[in-house]
Design a protein around this motif. Structure first.
Motif, mmCIF file in Angstrom:
data_model
loop_
_atom_site.group_PDB
_atom_site.id
_atom_site.type_symbol
_atom_site.label_atom_id
_atom_site.label_comp_id
_atom_site.label_asym_id
_atom_site.label_seq_id
_atom_site.Cartn_x
_atom_site.Cartn_y
_atom_site.Cartn_z
ATOM 1 N N GLY A 127 22.160 -17.956 -15.622
ATOM 2 C CA GLY A 127 21.035 -17.189 -15.577
ATOM 3 C C GLY A 127 21.318 -15.804 -16.129
ATOM 4 O O GLY A 127 22.429 -15.130 -15.853
ATOM 5 N N LEU A 128 20.553 -15.157 -17.024
ATOM 6 C CA LEU A 128 20.487 -13.886 -17.601
ATOM 7 C C LEU A 128 19.151 -13.197 -17.455
ATOM 8 O O LEU A 128 18.003 -13.512 -17.636
ATOM 9 C CB LEU A 128 20.792 -14.294 -19.181
ATOM 10 N N ALA A 129 19.412 -12.078 -17.105
ATOM 11 C CA ALA A 129 18.147 -11.148 -16.819
ATOM 12 C C ALA A 129 17.988 -10.585 -18.357
ATOM 13 O O ALA A 129 18.796 -10.606 -19.326
ATOM 14 C CB ALA A 129 18.429 -9.727 -15.936
ATOM 15 N N GLY A 130 16.466 -10.396 -18.581
ATOM 16 C CA GLY A 130 16.120 -10.093 -19.979
ATOM 17 C C GLY A 130 16.609 -8.720 -20.286
ATOM 18 O O GLY A 130 15.624 -7.782 -20.785
ATOM 19 N N ALA A 140 13.757 -13.840 -21.512
ATOM 20 C CA ALA A 140 13.667 -13.643 -23.044
ATOM 21 C C ALA A 140 14.480 -12.315 -23.304
ATOM 22 O O ALA A 140 14.500 -11.317 -22.456
ATOM 23 C CB ALA A 140 12.238 -13.467 -23.642
ATOM 24 N N PRO A 141 15.070 -11.862 -24.428
ATOM 25 C CA PRO A 141 15.634 -10.570 -24.681
ATOM 26 C C PRO A 141 14.603 -9.698 -24.567
ATOM 27 O O PRO A 141 13.576 -9.823 -24.901
ATOM 28 C CB PRO A 141 16.300 -10.760 -26.146
ATOM 29 N N GLU A 162 6.856 -16.813 -16.560
ATOM 30 C CA GLU A 162 6.635 -15.365 -16.879
ATOM 31 C C GLU A 162 7.152 -14.937 -18.158
ATOM 32 O O GLU A 162 6.621 -14.059 -18.776
ATOM 33 C CB GLU A 162 7.220 -14.382 -15.621
ATOM 34 N N GLU A 163 8.234 -15.265 -18.453
ATOM 35 C CA GLU A 163 8.821 -14.895 -19.727
ATOM 36 C C GLU A 163 8.130 -15.242 -21.063
ATOM 37 O O GLU A 163 7.847 -14.632 -21.973
ATOM 38 C CB GLU A 163 10.164 -15.669 -19.984
ATOM 39 N N LEU A 164 7.232 -16.502 -20.848
ATOM 40 C CA LEU A 164 6.106 -16.727 -21.826
ATOM 41 C C LEU A 164 5.260 -15.815 -22.022
ATOM 42 O O LEU A 164 4.707 -15.668 -22.962
ATOM 43 C CB LEU A 164 5.925 -18.097 -21.538
ATOM 44 N N VAL A 165 4.673 -15.433 -20.684
ATOM 45 C CA VAL A 165 3.535 -14.625 -20.597
ATOM 46 C C VAL A 165 3.761 -13.347 -21.300
ATOM 47 O O VAL A 165 3.117 -12.512 -21.832
ATOM 48 C CB VAL A 165 3.048 -14.549 -19.239
ATOM 49 N N LYS A 166 4.949 -12.805 -20.922
ATOM 50 C CA LYS A 166 5.505 -11.555 -21.651
ATOM 51 C C LYS A 166 5.365 -11.540 -23.226
ATOM 52 O O LYS A 166 5.267 -10.751 -23.852
ATOM 53 C CB LYS A 166 6.942 -11.314 -21.329
ATOM 54 N N MET A 167 5.595 -12.793 -23.674
ATOM 55 C CA MET A 167 5.705 -12.784 -25.298
ATOM 56 C C MET A 167 4.368 -13.334 -25.994
ATOM 57 O O MET A 167 4.038 -13.275 -26.903
ATOM 58 C CB MET A 167 6.722 -13.870 -25.668
ATOM 59 N N VAL A 168 3.367 -13.875 -25.020
ATOM 60 C CA VAL A 168 1.797 -14.335 -25.531
ATOM 61 C C VAL A 168 1.146 -13.145 -26.196
ATOM 62 O O VAL A 168 1.215 -12.016 -25.849
ATOM 63 C CB VAL A 168 1.105 -15.111 -24.437
ATOM 64 N N GLN A 173 0.020 -16.592 -15.880
ATOM 65 C CA GLN A 173 1.139 -17.511 -15.468
ATOM 66 C C GLN A 173 0.450 -18.830 -14.885
ATOM 67 O O GLN A 173 1.320 -19.686 -15.273
ATOM 68 C CB GLN A 173 1.979 -16.766 -14.491
ATOM 69 N N GLU A 174 -0.294 -18.868 -14.492
ATOM 70 C CA GLU A 174 -0.838 -20.085 -13.701
ATOM 71 C C GLU A 174 -1.439 -20.996 -14.930
ATOM 72 O O GLU A 174 -1.153 -22.028 -14.800
ATOM 73 C CB GLU A 174 -1.697 -19.629 -12.408
ATOM 74 N N LYS A 175 -2.090 -20.305 -15.576
ATOM 75 C CA LYS A 175 -2.747 -20.949 -16.985
ATOM 76 C C LYS A 175 -1.441 -21.440 -17.810
ATOM 77 O O LYS A 175 -1.721 -22.790 -18.221
ATOM 78 C CB LYS A 175 -3.466 -19.894 -17.607
ATOM 79 N N MET A 176 -0.573 -20.810 -17.844
ATOM 80 C CA MET A 176 0.549 -20.961 -18.888
ATOM 81 C C MET A 176 1.070 -22.345 -18.064
ATOM 82 O O MET A 176 1.633 -23.364 -19.001
ATOM 83 C CB MET A 176 1.540 -20.074 -19.136
ATOM 84 N N LEU A 177 1.349 -22.224 -16.968
ATOM 85 C CA LEU A 177 2.218 -23.322 -16.311
ATOM 86 C C LEU A 177 1.291 -24.896 -16.315
ATOM 87 O O LEU A 177 2.032 -25.938 -16.681
ATOM 88 C CB LEU A 177 2.375 -22.959 -14.724
ATOM 89 N N LEU A 178 0.058 -24.732 -16.149
ATOM 90 C CA LEU A 178 -0.927 -25.865 -16.349
ATOM 91 C C LEU A 178 -0.720 -26.097 -17.830
ATOM 92 O O LEU A 178 -0.660 -27.579 -17.965
ATOM 93 C CB LEU A 178 -2.158 -25.711 -15.761
ATOM 94 N N ALA A 179 -0.866 -25.515 -18.805
ATOM 95 C CA ALA A 179 -0.858 -25.956 -20.135
ATOM 96 C C ALA A 179 0.415 -26.469 -20.487
ATOM 97 O O ALA A 179 0.686 -27.301 -21.258
ATOM 98 C CB ALA A 179 -1.173 -24.532 -20.794
#
Length: 335
Positions: free
Chosen positions: A14-17, A42-43, A74-80, A176-182
């Protein structure tokens, strides 16, 4: 059809961003050379905290890096791509269209994503009433007191209390919840995870909360179970060893009193556990938990005694040192 077993997913690396893209790519390259599974944030220069915050290419640039797995949804949401520039940096509203597109991209790329959604729901409770929430969690007794303190579970040290109180946090949670479902609907590769032992995430117990949260968001019980069984085994290339109940595979499984495919909360009704062919009954498991609780209670008592005694000892040492100095001065004058 092979039957999924219920065991917690785990991350090998595991790597922290907190790394720039240059360092991040070097780590990716090193992991590939040594055959190590890679999973991380994510970096830092690709998230909503960074120079990408006003650009729409953070996600597409990230896709070119060849990252095999992300630690949290969450990492995806940070980049959306963000649709509302007026709210706080961390909690701008993400459009449903951009979420669906990113989820489909992740599925097309074969990107593994660990869920970690229950944590962000719990942050609301921590911000609203931390002490009351902790008091309603009997499983806290299975958290070592040093972990409790070091990870900032208590009042005054809990970072999430401030996070959950920020304006717009509900947008961040909803994204985040919408992203997980998607992600699930797009066929993306998902693994369960809770980020334990961060505040309120008790190892083991929080996994059941995570599974129930996924089901509440809209994932089917079968898909939820796969995130903790089949998928992790596939991710680390050990599907021939475990991940399903089949002849010739390792005898690791959980026997439940009721069918989790009918109701995901049935994962809590554990009759016993088989670990590498050794059976542990419910009574055996309860004895283990009781021992852990007693050991941690004793550790907390010891820690409390040390916290009380330490300043007293320091004061006594200072008094002794002062008395020695004064005595030496008097003896010098006398001579």
């Amino acid at each position: 059809m092979p039957v999924p077993i219920c065991s917690a997913a785990f991350v090998v690396w595991g790597l922290a961003g907190i790394f720039s893209s240059e360092i991040y790519l070097a780590l990716l390259d090193s992991a590939a050379k040594h055959g190590l599974p890679f999973d991380g944030h994510a970096p830092e220069d690709h998230t909503s905290y960074s120079v990408f915050e006003t650009r729409s290419d953070a996600w597409n640039d990230f896709r070119t890096m060849g990252v095999p797995a992300l630690t949290h949804v969450e990492e995806l949401v940070k980049m959306v791509e963000l649709s509302d520039e007026n709210t706080s940096l961390h909690f701008r509203q993400a459009s449903d269209e951009s979420i669906r597109q990113m989820a489909q991209d992740a599925a097309d790329d074969g990107l593994w994503v660990t869920t970690t959604v229950f944590l962000f729901r719990s942050i609301v409770d921590q911000a609203y009433d931390l002490e009351g929430t902790l008091a309603a969690m009997p499983e806290v007794k299975y958290v070592h007191p040093e972990v409790f303190d070091a990870k900032g579970w208590g009042a005054g040290a809990n970072y999430y209390v401030e996070v959950g109180s920020r304006p717009g946090y509900s947008n961040y949670l909803a994204a985040q919840e919408k992203m997980l479902l998607a992600l699930s609907e797009s066929g993306a590769l998902l693994m369960s995870g809770t980020d334990a032992p961060v505040p309120l995430m008790v190892p083991g117990f929080s996994l059941h909360d995570e599974l129930e949260t996924m089901a509440d968001i809209g994932l089917s019980p079968y898909d939820v179970l796969r995130t903790s069984t089949y998928n992790p085994a596939l991710y680390i290339g050990e599907l021939e060893e475990f991940g399903t109940i089949e002849e010739g595979k390792r005898a690791d499984l959980v026997l439940l009193e009721a069918n989790p495919l009918e109701e995901i909360t049935n994962t809590r009704q554990i009759a016993g556990v088989m670990v590498r062919g050794r059976w542990y009954s419910r009574a055996d498991l309860d004895l283990m938990l009781e021992k852990v609780a007693k050991d941690y209670e004793a550790a907390e008592t010891t820690q409390t005694v040390i916290e009380i005694a330490f300043p007293i000892v320091v004061v006594l040492l200072l008094i002794s040192a002062g008395w020695i100095v004064v005595r030496s001065i008097r003896q010098g004058k006398t001579s």
